[in-house]
Design an enzyme around this catalytic site. Structure first.
Site, PDB file in Angstrom:
ATOM      1  N   GLU A 154     -10.342  23.437  75.169  1.00  0.00           N
ATOM      2  CA  GLU A 154     -11.678  23.563  75.767  1.00  0.00           C
ATOM      3  C   GLU A 154     -12.790  23.035  74.877  1.00  0.00           C
ATOM      4  O   GLU A 154     -13.848  22.632  75.360  1.00  0.00           O
ATOM      5  CB  GLU A 154     -11.965  25.016  76.156  1.00  0.00           C
ATOM      6  CG  GLU A 154     -11.137  25.528  77.329  1.00  0.00           C
ATOM      7  CD  GLU A 154      -9.796  26.104  76.905  1.00  0.00           C
ATOM      8  OE1 GLU A 154      -9.446  25.999  75.703  1.00  0.00           O
ATOM      9  OE2 GLU A 154      -9.094  26.669  77.762  1.00  0.00           O
ATOM     10  N   GLN A 173      -8.279  39.013  79.315  1.00  0.00           N
ATOM     11  CA  GLN A 173      -9.106  37.807  79.148  1.00  0.00           C
ATOM     12  C   GLN A 173     -10.581  38.042  79.454  1.00  0.00           C
ATOM     13  O   GLN A 173     -11.279  37.141  79.916  1.00  0.00           O
ATOM     14  CB  GLN A 173      -8.552  36.639  79.972  1.00  0.00           C
ATOM     15  CG  GLN A 173      -7.185  36.219  79.454  1.00  0.00           C
ATOM     16  CD  GLN A 173      -6.754  34.858  79.933  1.00  0.00           C
ATOM     17  OE1 GLN A 173      -7.052  34.472  81.049  1.00  0.00           O
ATOM     18  NE2 GLN A 173      -6.043  34.133  79.089  1.00  0.00           N
ATOM     19  N   LYS A 191     -14.424  36.328  89.060  1.00  0.00           N
ATOM     20  CA  LYS A 191     -13.427  35.847  90.013  1.00  0.00           C
ATOM     21  C   LYS A 191     -13.686  36.348  91.433  1.00  0.00           C
ATOM     22  O   LYS A 191     -13.529  35.601  92.402  1.00  0.00           O
ATOM     23  CB  LYS A 191     -12.032  36.298  89.552  1.00  0.00           C
ATOM     24  CG  LYS A 191     -10.912  35.628  90.309  1.00  0.00           C
ATOM     25  CD  LYS A 191      -9.568  35.903  89.647  1.00  0.00           C
ATOM     26  CE  LYS A 191      -8.455  35.148  90.357  1.00  0.00           C
ATOM     27  NZ  LYS A 191      -7.156  35.356  89.704  1.00  0.00           N
ATOM     28  N   MET A 250     -16.341  14.448  52.062  1.00  0.00           N
ATOM     29  CA  MET A 250     -17.701  14.862  51.761  1.00  0.00           C
ATOM     30  C   MET A 250     -17.705  16.072  50.826  1.00  0.00           C
ATOM     31  O   MET A 250     -18.526  16.173  49.922  1.00  0.00           O
ATOM     32  CB  MET A 250     -18.460  15.163  53.054  1.00  0.00           C
ATOM     33  CG  MET A 250     -19.928  15.447  52.855  1.00  0.00           C
ATOM     34  SD  MET A 250     -20.776  14.108  51.992  1.00  0.00           S
ATOM     35  CE  MET A 250     -21.513  13.222  53.353  1.00  0.00           C
TER      36      MET A 250
HETATM   37  C1  TPP Z   1     -15.883  22.497  61.730  1.00  0.00           C
HETATM   38  C2  TPP Z   1     -16.314  22.174  60.344  1.00  0.00           C
HETATM   39  N1  TPP Z   1     -15.658  22.709  59.288  1.00  0.00           N
HETATM   40  C3  TPP Z   1     -16.039  22.402  58.024  1.00  0.00           C
HETATM   41  C4  TPP Z   1     -17.082  21.559  57.801  1.00  0.00           C
HETATM   42  C5  TPP Z   1     -17.519  21.218  56.370  1.00  0.00           C
HETATM   43  N2  TPP Z   1     -17.267  19.784  56.099  1.00  0.00           N
HETATM   44  C6  TPP Z   1     -18.244  18.863  56.221  1.00  0.00           C
HETATM   45  S1  TPP Z   1     -17.696  17.312  55.945  1.00  0.00           S
HETATM   46  C7  TPP Z   1     -16.144  17.870  55.636  1.00  0.00           C
HETATM   47  C8  TPP Z   1     -15.048  16.904  55.281  1.00  0.00           C
HETATM   48  C9  TPP Z   1     -14.702  16.030  56.416  1.00  0.00           C
HETATM   49  O1  TPP Z   1     -13.512  15.366  56.092  1.00  0.00           O
HETATM   50  P1  TPP Z   1     -13.097  14.040  56.832  1.00  0.00           P
HETATM   51  O2  TPP Z   1     -13.099  14.241  58.293  1.00  0.00           O
HETATM   52  O3  TPP Z   1     -11.824  13.552  56.238  1.00  0.00           O
HETATM   53  O4  TPP Z   1     -14.305  13.067  56.497  1.00  0.00           O
HETATM   54  P2  TPP Z   1     -14.693  12.343  55.125  1.00  0.00           P
HETATM   55  O5  TPP Z   1     -15.801  13.119  54.524  1.00  0.00           O
HETATM   56  O6  TPP Z   1     -13.475  12.317  54.255  1.00  0.00           O
HETATM   57  O7  TPP Z   1     -15.128  10.985  55.548  1.00  0.00           O
HETATM   58  C10 TPP Z   1     -16.071  19.256  55.743  1.00  0.00           C
HETATM   59  C11 TPP Z   1     -14.862  20.057  55.496  1.00  0.00           C
HETATM   60  C12 TPP Z   1     -17.749  21.039  58.930  1.00  0.00           C
HETATM   61  N3  TPP Z   1     -18.794  20.220  58.816  1.00  0.00           N
HETATM   62  N4  TPP Z   1     -17.329  21.341  60.184  1.00  0.00           N
END
Ligand code: TPP
Ligand code: MG
Lengths: 574, 194
Positions: free
Chosen positions: A49, A112, A161, A479
Site C-alpha cells: 500500500e 483489522q 463496510k 548519505m
Molecule cells: C524511510 C527512511 N529511512 C531512513 C532515512 C535516512 N536516510 C536518508 S538518506 C539514507 C541513505 C539512502 O541510501 P541509498 O538509497 O543507498 O542512497 P545513497 O545515499 O547511497 O545515494 C538514509 C538511511 C530516510 N530518509 N528515509
C-alpha cells in the site's frame, strides 16, 4: 436511482474525473472493489500500500491533478501513512480512500480495526469518517475540493463496510459548502504595490522560488517576472524545473547541497522575493546567519507560512500565479510603475564571477572504486529526450540528480522533499508514467532506497508501465555514510549494504524487467541508449558507482550558509 | 501542559495566583459541530507544541456550531501562528482573539471543603461575601459553587484553602469580548483564509 454506498463511491470518483486508482483490496473495502469491475476507471493493483500512495503522489506531481489511492482498513491504512505524511509535507494533492470495520464494530478492537482518521489527522488537510451512505457524494466532492484548493495536500475518506453496503438515493451536489474553507487567492493590491516598489529599489534581489510555483502552474508568470526585472532565480529542491536551468538568470538550487552561487546570492541579497517557498531549514542553514541583509517579500497561498520562520516585510497571501501576474502589472503601472528600477548590473556581474569561480564540479578522472555518479546523471540527462520526467529516491543520489540533471520544465521532477522518504522513486515514477504516458520516465534510485520499494516493479511489469530505473549502487546508505565520514570521524556504523547482495540484475529480471549492469565509464552511454529504446517493460540499469564519492557543496548541519564547503575538487577542503 | 478533555484547571496557577499572566490569551473559536472536532483542535496544539492553559467547549444557540474557549500560553508560540494554524482546520469557522483586558470572563468552581462545627460559620461568611452557593451539606464537609471571573475564583480558593480543601474542580473559563462603548477595542475576529 438507488445505489449501494460502494457504487455511489465509485460513481462519485467518476464524477470527479478520476481516471486511475492505485490500490489493493481487503476485507473492509471489498464491497467497493466490486463496482470497479464495471467502471471505466483504471485500477492499478500494487504490491504494497505504500506503493499505492507514492504512485498517487507521482501521478499528482506530474499532472497537477489529485492522485487517488484505495486500500483496506487496519494494516493497509497504516501502510499508507508514510505517503500521506509525504504528500502533506510536499503539498501534493491526493485522495486516499480506506476501508473501515462496520460502524457497529468501531471502537471494539475488531479484526483489522485501526483508528485511521485519528492516526492521519495531523498528516492530512482533512479527513472524513463516513457514517451514512447518503453522505458519500457530498464527502467525495468536498474531499477533492479540499485536496486541490488553497495549499494542495492529501485528504482521506474512511468508509466503514456497512456504509458501503447500505442503499442510498444517488445525487451529485451542485457545489460544496464548507464555511470553514475559503482560501484567499487574490493578493492584496496594496501589498502588491508595496512589493513592486521594494523590487524596484532592490540592488541585490533574488527570486527565491519554491514548489508552490509548480503547484500553482506559475512557471510562465515567473519567467515573465524574471525577464522583466532581470532578477536572478534560485529554485529549491521542490521547485527544480519551475524555471529553466538553461536560462541565464537561473542560479540553480540553494541550500545544504546547493550551488555556491545560489547559496551565496541569497546570503548577500538585499531582497528575497519568496514565491511559494517556506524557508525550510535545508535552505536557510542556521537561521540567525541566513541572508542577514535581506528584506523579505513572501507570497504564499497558506497564510500560516508567512512569518512562520523568517519575518516577512511584505506578506502576501494568494495564489502565487495570480500574485505574480498582478505584480508584473504593478511594476508597469501606478506609483511603482513610475519608479526606475535600480541598476542590477553590478549584482549580476558579482554573481557571474561566483559562477565562473565556483561551478558545480567533481573529480572527472578520479581513481575511485567505481563510476562517478555525477557522470552517470550528466550522461543520462544528455541522452534522454527533452521534457522527460525524472523521479528520485532520497540520499546522495537525489542530490546528484538535482544537481546534474538539467531541469527545463515544471512537473518533470518527482521527488520527496519535505519528508525525505526513502523508497519514493520506484512507485512515484510508476505513478508519473501513468499520469504522463507520453513522456519518458526515469528514476534515479539508491541501493538502499531500491530495497525498500522495488517490488512495485512487479506492478509495473504486470501493468506494462515502462519506467526506467538508474540504480546508483554504492553499496552503502551513502548519505548517512557521508555524515559519518565527515562528522563522526569515519566511524561507519550500520551503513554498509554490499554491492552484490542482493544481485540487482537477477532481482530485476525476476520482476519482469530488462536489467543491465554497468561498471565501466564507456558502457554508460550505450546502456542508457539501449534502455531508452525499450518501451514495453521496465528497465533497471545498475550502475556500480564509487562508494567514497560525496555530495558537494555542503553546508554542514547547523552551520551558517556562509560556511559552505566546496569539496575536494576545489583543492582539498575536507 | 496540554489540558484537554474535561476542562480541568490546576488548583493554583503557576507563578502565583494571577491568571492574568501576560503570556495567557483567550481565543474564542467557533467550530462546526462535527465528530472529532475537539480532537482536531487538541491534536493541532500538541503536534505544534502549543500549550493550552484551559479549554471549555459548549454548543451554541445554533446547533450546527460549537464554541471553544481556549486559553493559550503564548510562551510556547506566537499568537499569530496559533490562530493561522487553527484556521487551517476545515471545521474552524471563526476565531476571535480576546485580550483578557478587553474580555468579560466567567468560570465555574466546585469545591469540597472540610467544615466542622467550628469552621462552618466562617466558611458560610465567605460564601456570602463572594456570592457563592452551597450545593451540598455533609456532616464534616460542604460542597460550594462559585461562578465568577477566574481571578475571583483564585481569591476564593485561596481563602477557603485554610479550612482544608478536599477537592476542587474548575470548568476553564468562557469569555466574550466586551461590548464596544466607543473606547474599547473588543475582540479581533479573523476571517478564514486557506
Ligand atoms: C524511510 C527512511 N529511512 C531512513 C532515512 C535516512 N536516510 C536518508 S538518506 C539514507 C541513505 C539512502 O541510501 P541509498 O538509497 O543507498 O542512497 P545513497 O545515499 O547511497 O545515494 C538514509 C538511511 C530516510 N530518509 N528515509
Ligand atoms: Mg547507496
Amino acid at each position: 436511482m438507488k445505489l449501494t454506498g460502494a457504487q455511489a463511491l465509485i460513481k462519485s470518483l467518476e464524477m470527479q474525473g478520476v481516471e486511475v486508482i492505485f490500490g489493493l483490496p481487503g476485507g473492509a473495502i471489498l464491497p467497493v472493489y466490486d463496482p470497479i469491475i464495471d467502471s471505466p476507471i483504471r485500477h492499478i493493483l500494487v504490491r504494497h500500500e505504500q506503493g499505492a500512495g507514492h504512485m498517487a503522489e507521482g501521478y499528482a506531481q506530474v499532472t497537477n491533478r489529485p492522485g487517488v489511492a484505495m486500500v483496506t482498513s487496519g494494516p493497509a491504512a497504516t501502510n499508507i501513512v508514510t505517503p500521506l505524511a509525504n504528500a502533506y509535507m510536499d503539498s501534493t494533492p491526493m485522495v486516499v480512500i480506506t476501508g473501515q470495520v462496520a460502524t457497529s464494530s468501531i471502537g471494539t478492537d475488531a479484526f483489522q480495526e485501526a483508528d485511521t482518521t485519528g492516526i492521519t489527522m495531523s498528516i492530512t488537510k482533512h479527513n472524513w469518517l463516513i457514517t451514512d451512505a447518503a453522505e458519500i457524494p457530498e464527502v467525495v466532492a468536498e474531499a477533492f475540493h479540499v485536496a486541490t484548493n488553497g495549499r494542495p495536500g492529501p485528504v482521506l475518506i474512511d468508509v466503514p463496510k456497512d456504509v458501503s453496503n447500505q442503499m442510498m438515493d444517488w445525487y451529485w451536489p451542485d457545489a460544496v459548502d464548507l464555511p470553514g474553507f475559503k482560501p484567499t487567492t487574490k493578493g492584496h493590491p496594496r501589498s502588491i504595490q508595496a512589493a513592486a516598489r521594494m523590487i524596484k529599489e532592490a540592488r541585490r534581489p533574488v527570486l527565491y522560488v519554491g514548489g508552490g510555483v509548480i503547484r500553482a502552474g506559475a512557471s510562465g508568470a515567473l519567467l515573465a517576472l524574471a525577464e522583466k526585472t532581470g532578477i536572478p532565480v534560485v529554485t529549491t529542491l521542490m521547485a527544480r524545473g519551475a524555471f529553466p536551468d538553461s536560462h541565464p538568470l537561473c542560479l540553480g538550487m540553494p541550500g545544504m547541497h546547493g550551488n555556491y552561487s545560489a547559496v551565496t546570492a541569497m546570503q548577500k541579497s538585499d531582497l528575497l522575493v519568496t514565491l511559494g517557498a517556506r524557508f525550510d531549514d535545508r535552505v536557510t542553514g542556521k537561521l540567525s546567519g541566513f541572508a542577514p541583509e535581506a528584506k523579505v517579500i513572501h507570497v504564499d497561498i497558506d497564510p500560516a507560512e508567512l512569518s512562520k520562520i523568517r519575518h516577512a516585510d511584505i506578506p502576501i497571501v494568494g495564489d502565487v500565479r495570480s500574485v505574480i501576474e498582478d505584480l508584473i502589472e504593478a511594476l508597469d503601472k501606478g506609483e511603482a510603475g513610475e519608479m526606475v528600477q535600480a541598476d542590477l548590473t553590478p549584482w549580476i556581474s558579482r554573481i557571474r564571477e561566483w559562477q565562473k569561480l565556483y561551478p558545480l564540479s567533481y573529480d572527472r578522472d578520479g581513481t575511485g572504486n567505481g563510476l562517478k555518479p555525477q557522470y552517470v546523471i550528466e550522461t543520462l540527462s544528455s541522452l534522454t529526450p527533452e521534457g522527460s520526467i525524472l523521479a528520485s529516491g532520497v540520499g546522495q543520489h537525489q542530490m546528484w540528480a538535482s544537481q546534474y540533471w538539467r531541469f527545463d520544465h515544471p512537473n518533470a521532477w518527482v521527488n520527496s522533499g519535505g519528508l525525505g522518504t526513502m523508497g519514493y522513486a520506484v512507485p512515484a515514477s510508476i505513478g508519473a508514467k501513468v499520469g504522463r504516458p507520453d513522456k519518458m520516465v526515469w528514476a534515479v534510485d539508491g541501493d538502499g532506497c531500491f530495497q525498500m520499494t522495488a517490488q512495485e516493479l512487479v506492478t509495473a511489469s504486470a501493468e506494462r508501465i515502462p519506467v526506467k530505473i538508474a540504480l546508483l549502487n554504492n553499496a552503502y546508505l551513502g548519505m548517512v555514510r557521508q555524515w559519518q565520514e565527515m562528522f563522526y570521524d569515519q566511524r561507519y556504523s550500520e551503513v554498509y549494504l554490499s554491492p552484490d547482495l542482493p544481485d540487482y540484475v537477477k532481482w530485476a529480471e525476476a520482476m519482469g524487467c530488462v536489467a543491465l549492469r554497468v561498471e565501466a565509464p564507456e558502457e554508460v552511454a550505450p546502456a542508457i541508449e539501449k534502455a531508452n529504446d525499450i518501451n514495453d517493460r521496465p528497465v533497471v540499469i545498475e550502475f556500480r558507482i564509487d562508494s567514497s564519492e560525496k555530495v558537494y557543496p555542503m553546508v554542514p548541519a547547523g552551520a551558517s550558509n556562509d560556511e559552505i564547503v566546496l569539496g575536494p575538487s576545489y583543492g582539498g577542503a575536507r | 501542559m496540554t489540558n484537554i478533555g474535561p476542562s480541568v484547571v490546576p488548583m493554583s496557577l503557576p507563578g502565583g495566583r494571577s491568571s492574568r499572566g501576560v503570556s495567557l490569551h483567550v481565543l474564542s473559536v467557533l467550530v462546526e459541530n462535527r465528530a472529532g472536532v475537539l480532537a482536531r483542535v487538541a491534536q493541532l496544539f500538541s503536534r505544534r507544541g502549543y500549550n493550552i492553559y484551559s479549554l471549555a467547549v459548549a454548543p451554541t444557540d445554533d446547533e450546527r456550531f460549537s464554541r471553544l474557549t481556549v486559553v493559550v500560553d503564548l510562551e510556547s508560540a506566537p499568537l499569530e501562528q496559533i490562530t493561522k494554524q487553527l484556521h487551517k482546520l476545515i471545521n474552524v469557522i471563526k476565531i476571535t482573539e480576546i485580550d483578557p483586558v478587553d474580555a468579560v470572563e466567567q468560570e465555574l468552581l466546585l469545591a469540597v471543603v472540610a467544615a466542622d462545627v467550628s469552621s462552618r460559620g466562617q466558611i458560610l461568611e465567605l460564601v456570602g461575601i463572594f456570592g457563592a452557593k452551597v450545593l451540598d451539606v455533609g456532616l464534616e464537609r460542604l460542597t460550594l459553587a462559585l461562578a465568577d471571573t477566574p481571578e475571583k475564583l483564585d481569591d476564593f480558593t485561596e481563602l477557603i484553602k485554610v479550612f482544608g480543601l478536599i477537592e476542587v474542580q474548575r470548568s476553564g473559563r468562557v469569555a466574550l469580548a466586551k461590548l464596544n462603548r466607543g473606547g474599547g477595542r473588543g475582540g479581533i475576529s479573523r476571517g478564514k483564509a486557506s
